[in-house]
Design an enzyme around this catalytic site. Structure first.
Site, PDB file in Angstrom:
ATOM      1  N   LYS A  14       0.822  -1.221   0.000  1.00 21.26           N
ATOM      2  CA  LYS A  14       0.000   0.000   0.000  1.00 21.26           C
ATOM      3  C   LYS A  14       0.853   1.267   0.000  1.00 21.26           C
ATOM      4  O   LYS A  14       0.436   2.302  -0.518  1.00 21.26           O
ATOM      5  CB  LYS A  14      -0.941   0.004   1.212  1.00 21.26           C
ATOM      6  CG  LYS A  14      -1.945  -1.142   1.227  1.00 21.26           C
ATOM      7  CD  LYS A  14      -3.113  -0.896   0.296  1.00 21.26           C
ATOM      8  CE  LYS A  14      -4.087  -2.072   0.285  1.00 21.26           C
ATOM      9  NZ  LYS A  14      -5.128  -1.958  -0.748  1.00 21.26           N
ATOM     10  N   GLU A  23     -10.011   6.096   2.631  1.00 26.00           N
ATOM     11  CA  GLU A  23     -10.850   5.050   3.209  1.00 26.00           C
ATOM     12  C   GLU A  23      -9.930   3.913   3.609  1.00 26.00           C
ATOM     13  O   GLU A  23      -8.828   3.785   3.075  1.00 26.00           O
ATOM     14  CB  GLU A  23     -11.859   4.556   2.172  1.00 26.00           C
ATOM     15  CG  GLU A  23     -11.347   3.469   1.206  1.00 26.00           C
ATOM     16  CD  GLU A  23     -10.236   3.953   0.266  1.00 26.00           C
ATOM     17  OE1 GLU A  23     -10.081   5.175   0.107  1.00 26.00           O
ATOM     18  OE2 GLU A  23      -9.511   3.098  -0.289  1.00 26.00           O
ATOM     19  N   SER A  78       1.941  -9.716  -0.813  1.00 22.29           N
ATOM     20  CA  SER A  78       1.496  -8.325  -0.700  1.00 22.29           C
ATOM     21  C   SER A  78       1.671  -7.716   0.681  1.00 22.29           C
ATOM     22  O   SER A  78       1.810  -6.504   0.806  1.00 22.29           O
ATOM     23  CB  SER A  78       0.042  -8.207  -1.148  1.00 22.29           C
ATOM     24  OG  SER A  78      -0.791  -9.000  -0.322  1.00 22.29           O
TER      25      SER A  78
HETATM   26  C1  LIG Z   1      -1.617  -7.111   2.544  1.00 27.24           C
HETATM   27  C2  LIG Z   1      -2.750  -6.774   1.649  1.00 27.24           C
HETATM   28  N1  LIG Z   1      -2.880  -7.412   0.474  1.00 27.24           N
HETATM   29  C3  LIG Z   1      -3.903  -7.142  -0.357  1.00 27.24           C
HETATM   30  C4  LIG Z   1      -4.867  -6.215  -0.044  1.00 27.24           C
HETATM   31  C5  LIG Z   1      -6.001  -6.001  -1.004  1.00 27.24           C
HETATM   32  O1  LIG Z   1      -5.922  -4.824  -1.736  1.00 27.24           O
HETATM   33  P1  LIG Z   1      -5.524  -4.840  -3.260  1.00 27.24           P
HETATM   34  O2  LIG Z   1      -6.370  -5.833  -3.947  1.00 27.24           O
HETATM   35  O3  LIG Z   1      -5.824  -3.447  -3.709  1.00 27.24           O
HETATM   36  O4  LIG Z   1      -4.101  -5.167  -3.393  1.00 27.24           O
HETATM   37  C6  LIG Z   1      -4.778  -5.517   1.176  1.00 27.24           C
HETATM   38  C7  LIG Z   1      -5.805  -4.499   1.542  1.00 27.24           C
HETATM   39  O5  LIG Z   1      -5.921  -4.036   2.627  1.00 27.24           O
HETATM   40  C8  LIG Z   1      -3.695  -5.809   2.034  1.00 27.24           C
HETATM   41  O6  LIG Z   1      -3.569  -5.167   3.208  1.00 27.24           O
END
Ligand SMILES: Cc1ncc(COP(=O)(O)O)c(C=O)c1O
Lengths: 394, 255
Positions: free
Chosen positions: A95, A117, A376
């Protein structure tokens, strides 16, 4: 140009990716969206801005994040696995890449304040972090249900000097936090930027956020080459709104790699949704037969969103990317699997991608395939919840 | 010209300021009687709010109304059915978010509106740029498409929006979602810049909650839209005769 060269290019001038995207906002917000688009186009083609973005990512956010081979899990599953370590970026997830881009842009537009948000709190924490670093005021809207589920993240945002506003309308979760942030933005567009957290919303957000996240895929492609892997057979990422997936896909869009997005079964907009308009975009949404938006349900607050970014809807329609869904039950075992075999506790969101890889090894992923997992985020934010579930307390 | 345009031009040519009350359809079981009461109270047109789960442009009062209505099982279809039995000479306009019409099918939705006596539609999250398909569908069914402008709308856009709107232009008096406010906002400035680019009737809305505010807005515009203040008394249990006197008090103030 071949069709492949165009995959994940810029949307058309009104922000469409094929049949999806666009700009469905109240007239009061149209000028702000137009201003933002112009500011982004201008900044993104300005070498000084791009250099500053890369400098902040390097000096402050800890980029580049490594690509880590996962030898023990690879052996267990009969695959050749690598992880792009967004969990090692500052604040513990991808993020931060987006918010650094957007807060630098906010400064450039001369606005002193951002609003955001947040669902799980990751995007809220990242925004509060970047706002603190750049000296911007910050207000974060968070569903009341989520403020309770992710109490520590509320405290983190407050430590970082942000104001957290619990949202009590609708289902009191992420989609309502977006509604409330939009309502707030109407009242303060002149001096406030809305720092949206994923590849969703009205044009230019889906495109801009993907551009700010594409650093993930660009780095990973170079790192895999250095490791002698070249193009992997598949690139796998979890999908809420779809920002980490879009970011990693962007580095491989023109390659032969399969692009695979994994949604939460209770929020699977591609599998269970249909075309509609919400939060400023035309995309795939969970909705009932009358067009009322349905609530998503997932063990991970970050995937609790009834839609998906419009570019993903387009990638699904054109079959350049594949989307699958994983249920809550498989997520915990995937989280423990990665923790025990590789010493990495992933976020519950990320664990969906791990679960799909584990499930499909030898199935949709032929044995011996090379696979890049976009890791992620880290699981620290989720350990209390995971403990409660594993102990049967939740 | 569409029927709504003709009717509302007449209202203005008669030297009358238009009064347009807004209702959340289905918020209470007797909502059509509230609509009838508003007609008796002196309304010139009625906005029929079709509830949506995610009303991005609405404040707490209309959100609450929409929620109650959805809990009662209201749908676009059920609203249209109930309106078929309503006897009124004044125009009805549907106000809702785009997904409701999109999901119903645009041509089918416009036809359904016309068949239930609705001659105009306001879709606050449908930008001019995305409106081609909806405007085409409405053209097939003599449904007028009303667009909004806001204090943030630059002059060049005002002209474009004014060219496309049919019946009237909805000028929001302030940068806010629906709900009460205590001052006139930026209504006078917005309307003045509109007068320079168009002669379509301009109605002012967003935040008009008292007869005095309505009188002030009517002094520089062609009409006023009263939403949250009316929805509030209905959610608090107003009877049809309460609604009639509420509307009559606004009528008295703007005449
Ligand atoms: C670690 C992590 N992965 C994935 C996501 C999902 O978001 P996005 O699909 O935009 O990557 C989030 C959202 O809070 C997250 O914290």
């Amino acid at each position: 140009m071949t069709e492949r060269d165009n995959v994940m290019g810029a949307p058309d001038e009104r922000g469409h990716f094929g049949d999806f995207g666009g700009r469905f906002v109240p007239e009061a917000l149209m000028p702000a969206c137009l201003e933002l688009e112009e500011a982004f186009r201008d900044a993104w083609s300005d070498a000084d801005f791009v250099a500053e973005y890369h400098t902040v990512l390097r000096q402050f956010a800890g980029r580049p994040t490594p690509v880590t081979p996962l030898p023990r899990l690879s052996k267990r599953l009969g695959l050749e696995l690598f992880a792009k370590r967004e969990d090692l970026a500052h604040t513990g997830s991808h993020k931060i890449n987006n918010v650094i881009g957007q807060t630098l842009l906010t400064k450039r537009m001369g606005k002193p304040r951002v609003i955001a948000e947040t669902g799980a709190g990751q995007h809220g924490v990242a925004t509060a972090t970047a706002a603190a670093r750049l000296g911007l005021a910050c207000t974060v809207f968070m569903g009341e249900v989520d403020t309770k589920r992710q109490e520590l993240n509320v405290f983190r945002m407050e430590l970082l000097g942000a104001t957290v506003v619990p949202v009590t309308s609708g289902s009191k979760t992420l989609k309502d936090a977006v509604n409330e942030a939009m309502r707030e933005w109407v009242t303060c567009v002149a001096d406030t930027h809305y720092c949206l957290g994923s590849v969703m919303g009205p044009h230019p957000f889906p495109w801009m956020v993907r551009e700010f996240q594409s650093i993930i895929g660009i780095e990973a492609a170079a790192q895999l080459s250095e490791l002698g892997v070249g193009t992997p057979d598949a690139v796998v990422a979890c999908v809420g709104g779809g920002s980490n997936a879009a970011g990693v896909f962007a580095g491989f869009a023109q390659s032969d790699a399969r692009l695979i997005g994994v949604e939460a079964a209770g929020g699977a907009a591609v599998r269970s949704g249909s075309p509609g308009v919400l939060h400023g975009m035309r995309s795939l949404l969970l909705q009932d037969e009358f067009g009322q938006i349905e609530e998503a349900h997932s063990i991970s607050a970050g995937l609790d969103y009834p839609g998906i970014g419009p570019e993903h809807a387009h990638l699904a329609a054109t079959q350049r990317a594949e989307y699958y869904a994983i249920g809550d039950d498989d997520v915990l075992s995937a989280l423990t699997l990665l923790s025990e075999t590789e010493g990495i506790i992933p976020a519950l969101e990320t664990a969906h991608a791990v679960a799909w890889i584990a499930q499909e090894a030898g199935g949709l992923l032929p044995l011996g395939s090379s696979v890049l997992l976009n890791l992620s985020g880290r699981g620290d934010k989720d350990v209390a919840q995971v403990r409660a579930i594993l102990r049967g307390e939740a | 010209m569409k029927s709504l345009e003709v009717t509302l031009r007449h209202v203005r040519d008669d030297g009358r300021k238009a009064l347009v009350p807004y209702f959340v359809a289905g918020a209470t079981p007797d909502w059509t009687r509230h609509v009838e009461a508003a007609v008796l109270g002196g309304a010139d047109a009625i906005e029929i709010g079709v509830p949506f789960s995610d009303p991005m442009m609405d404040g707490v009062v209309i959100q609450e109304g929409a929620l109650r209505s959805l809990e009662r099982g209201t749908t676009l279809e059920s609203i249209c059915q109930e309106l078929e039995s309503l006897e009124t000479e004044i125009p009805l306009l549907a106000m809702t978010y785009y997904n409701i019409f999109l999901h119903y099918g645009l041509s089918r939705a416009a036809g359904r509106l016309r068949d239930s006596g609705i001659s105009g539609a306001i879709v606050p999250d449908l930008s001019l740029e995305e409106s081609d398909e909806w405007r085409a569908a409405c053209d097939e069914s003599d449904v007028a498409t009303v667009f909004l402008v806001a204090p943030s709308t630059p002059t060049s856009r005002l002209r474009d929006v004014a060219q496309r709107t049919q019946g009237f232009l909805y000028a929001s008096a302030r940068m806010a979602v629906t709900g009460g406010a205590s001052d006139a906002g930026e209504g006078p400035r917005v309307v003045a810049s509109l007068r320079e680019v168009t002669d379509v009737p301009v109605y002012v809305g967003i935040g008009i909650s008292t007869p005095a505010q309505a009188a002030s807005a009517a002094s520089f515009s062609d009409g006023v839209i009263v939403g949250s203040a009316l929805v509030k008394i209905i959610l608090d249990g107003a009877t049809p005769s309460d609604v009639e006197s509420f509307v009559r008090s606004f009528r008295g103030a703007i005449d």
